[in-house]
Design an enzyme around this catalytic site. Structure first.
Site, mmCIF file in Angstrom:
data_model
loop_
_atom_site.group_PDB
_atom_site.id
_atom_site.type_symbol
_atom_site.label_atom_id
_atom_site.label_comp_id
_atom_site.label_asym_id
_atom_site.label_seq_id
_atom_site.Cartn_x
_atom_site.Cartn_y
_atom_site.Cartn_z
ATOM 1 C CE LYS A 80 7.531 9.722 7.413
ATOM 2 N NZ LYS A 80 7.004 8.979 6.376
ATOM 3 C CB SER A 83 -4.446 -3.373 8.229
ATOM 4 O OG SER A 83 -3.942 -2.189 8.463
ATOM 5 C CD GLU A 111 4.224 4.163 6.096
ATOM 6 O OE1 GLU A 111 4.955 3.761 5.886
ATOM 7 O OE2 GLU A 111 3.144 4.214 6.666
ATOM 8 N NE ARG A 120 -4.554 5.591 6.799
ATOM 9 C CZ ARG A 120 -2.652 5.401 6.994
ATOM 10 N NH1 ARG A 120 -3.201 4.869 8.602
ATOM 11 N NH2 ARG A 120 -2.418 5.473 5.937
ATOM 12 N NE ARG A 149 -2.033 1.786 2.987
ATOM 13 C CZ ARG A 149 -1.914 1.170 4.883
ATOM 14 N NH1 ARG A 149 -3.109 0.352 4.902
ATOM 15 N NH2 ARG A 149 -1.760 2.163 5.183
ATOM 16 C CE LYS A 181 7.764 5.319 8.107
ATOM 17 N NZ LYS A 181 7.333 3.735 8.829
ATOM 18 C CD GLU A 237 7.157 0.626 7.983
ATOM 19 O OE1 GLU A 237 5.481 0.188 8.455
ATOM 20 O OE2 GLU A 237 7.589 0.425 7.481
ATOM 21 N N GLY A 238 4.232 1.142 12.085
ATOM 22 C CA GLY A 238 2.754 1.115 12.819
ATOM 23 C C GLY A 238 2.779 2.075 13.920
ATOM 24 C CG ASN A 288 1.977 0.982 4.713
ATOM 25 O OD1 ASN A 288 2.902 1.090 5.819
ATOM 26 N ND2 ASN A 288 1.775 1.599 3.927
#
Ligand code: ADP
Ligand code: MG
Length: 509
Positions: free
Chosen positions: A386, A157, A150, A485, A134, A330, A390-391, A152
């Site tokens: 950064k 998800s 970014e 989102r 994604r 990243k 992740e997450g 992924n």
């Protein structure tokens, strides 16, 4: 390029009664259609209740998004899928960027790198790799451009839940015509793009499963292999994963087994000879789909790393392989932004990939790295720092940057990249529905929406004579679908699962 002005939003004022009626319709729709999470862990308990759900957070209205930029994001995805697959197949690139610059300064990446180098030194039991990706974007410059946040490569998800939120917004548009369509004709089915994310993710896993079976039937036919979902203990976002499982069963006739790292540590083994992966009571695994394993918390001890190595060594197709996971660092995004670097790995793009990059800098001791550190100290309000994680929850923003930089050793800084802040347009509001927040949602007056686009690619490194580093044979490739989102602007982080954002749907303008 001409600017697309974002209309003031919401398009029409709603009375408290209208709002409550819409929210009630939407909440029941979400609960009826599996847009759900497990509830929070009650105090004193270790896990959420296994037999109750709440609705996942979602927006009451779809949010305006320029059609041109939505289509641009979609057009980038096939290139990004091929690019990241090719990076994972490029040992020299991974050696330089991960082995040479990330692994020495980041213990988690170091452990992943160790798994990668161990497996690379062996004859591979499986050369196919599956990426379910994604790519995330924010609108920039008043809504005139989008810039990549970014890329992924592991556990991307919300493909399933966002597919269902699109259906929710369609149902609302039909059911509530007299509420907002009368005021703004834009919220209609023609402007709510259909979302194929769930089918694309399930389709990628099915393609990998069938490719595994085809390889096997050529040697020793197997009993009945299954796709293994590696999941976190007590996962609240389990239904986003379950929908992929049900789609695999219903559309593709493929069975799924869900297991945590802890469960697998007790049972996973490799068959002698061809390294067939056997788990639980001897179930053969065709594909390992990681919805865990992306954070250091998933590896509390060496046994967890031993398990990761065993899975990686096996004959099952990994989604992602450790190489793909490393390519999602990243640092890789930052390196690709350096002059000519992207072009070397993607010589014939079909879309303007570089045009989606914002400014990215290393924070190492190179000349560019030193300049970047000065830039960050002089103009911290323009940047985010950064780490290779992740997450969510790991970034350092704006005025927090100078003190963070001064508190860090030179080596610690190298584990970060510096990225210029993307500035999404103002003037958009929406109602963010979170379970337990009461029957009449409050208006979030200033929200920001992040668009994600999915891609599924099954490939193997090209072995034909004369093939260059990073050349791949693609066996299955499908891109598309989306996640939108939306969060209140004051929250810097964007995660839905961690409670900041809600799942939304674009209304194309
Ligand atoms: P993670 O791996 O934690 O998801 P991200 O790079 O996606 O890391 O950053 C988390 C969130 O921070 C994003 O969802 C976005 O809201 C915000 N963010 C990240 N980079 C930028 C940027 N360059 N400009 C503005 N916001 C950003
Ligand atoms: Mg993110």
């Amino acid at each position: 390029m001409s600017g697309t002005s974002i209309p003031p939003w919401p398009p029409a004022a709603l009375t408290p009664e209208q709002l409550a009626a819409l929210a009630s319709f939407a909440t029941d729709y979400a609960l009826s259609h599996g847009i759900v999470y497990r509830p929070l862990v009650p105090s004193g308990a270790k896990e959420p209740p296994h037999d109750a759900v709440i609705h996942a957070p979602f927006s009451l209205l779809p949010s305006p998004f320029p059609r041109r930029l939505f289509e641009y994001a979609q057009s980038l995805q096939p290139d990004f899928d091929r690019l990241y697959a090719s990076l994972a197949a490029n040992h020299a690139f991974l050696e330089r960027v991960i082995g040479g610059s990330v692994a020495p300064v980041d213990p988690f990446q170091r452990s992943l790198w160790d798994v990668y180098t161990t497996v690379s030194a062996e004859t591979p039991a499986q050369s196919l790799q599956l990426g379910l990706f994604r790519s995330d974007y924010l609108m920039h410059d008043g809504g005139d451009q989008i810039k990549q946040v970014e890329f992924n490569t592991i556990s991307a998800s919300f493909g399933a839940l966002s597919t269902r939120v699109n259906a929710l917004h369609r149902a609302l548009a039909t059911a509530s015509d007299n509420y907002f369509n009368a005021a703004d004709g834009r919220i209609n089915h023609a402007n709510l793009p259909t979302n194929e994310a769930l089918d694309i993710l399930a389709g990628g896993l099915a393609a990998a499963h069938h490719a595994y079976r085809a390889q096997k039937s050529a040697s020793a036919p197997s009993a009945s292999p299954q796709v293994l979902f590696v999941v976190q203990d007590g996962e609240r976002n389990a239904f986003d994963q379950r929908w992929i499982e049900y789609t695999l069963a219903e559309k593709h006739g493929v069975r799924v087994l869900r297991q945590t790292f802890a469960q697998l540590q007790d049972t996973a083994r490799l068959a002698e000879g061809d390294k067939t992966l056997l788990v639980a009571d001897g179930v053969e695994v065709s594909v390992v789909y990681f919805r865990a394993g992306y954070t250091p918390d998933d590896y509390p001890d060496q046994k967890a790393w031993d398990l990761r190595l065993l899975l990686e060594r096996s004959r099952a197709v990994k989604c992602p392989s450790v190489a793909l996971q490393l390519a999602g660092a990243k640092k890789v995004q930052q390196v690709l932004a350096e002059p000519d670097e992207l072009e070397r790995h993607l010589p014939a793009p079909s879309a303007d990939v570089r045009g989606s990059f914002t400014q990215l800098y290393p924070l190492d001791s190179s000349l560019l790295g030193q300049e970047a550190q000065q830039l960050a100290l002089d103009h911290p309000e323009r940047f985010v720092m950064k780490p290779q994680r992740e997450g969510g929850g790991n970034n350092i923003y704006r005025t927090d940057i100078p003190p963070a930089l001064s508190a860090m050793s030179r080596q610690a800084r190298e584990a970060y990249i510096l990225m210029s802040l993307i500035t999404p347009p103002q003037g958009v509001g929406n109602y963010l529905l979170k379970a337990g927040a009461g029957p009449t949602p409050a208006l979030a007056a200033d929200v920001v929406s992040e668009l994600g686009v999915y891609g599924a690619i099954l490939f193997q490194p090209c072995t034909s004579a004369g093939a260059g580093a990073g050349q791949i044979d693609v066996k299955h490739h499908e891109s598309g679908g989306y996640l939108l989102r939306t969060k209140a602007r004051e929250s810097d982080e964007g995660g839905v699962a961690v409670g900041f954002s809600v799942i939304d749907c674009p209304v194309l303008i």
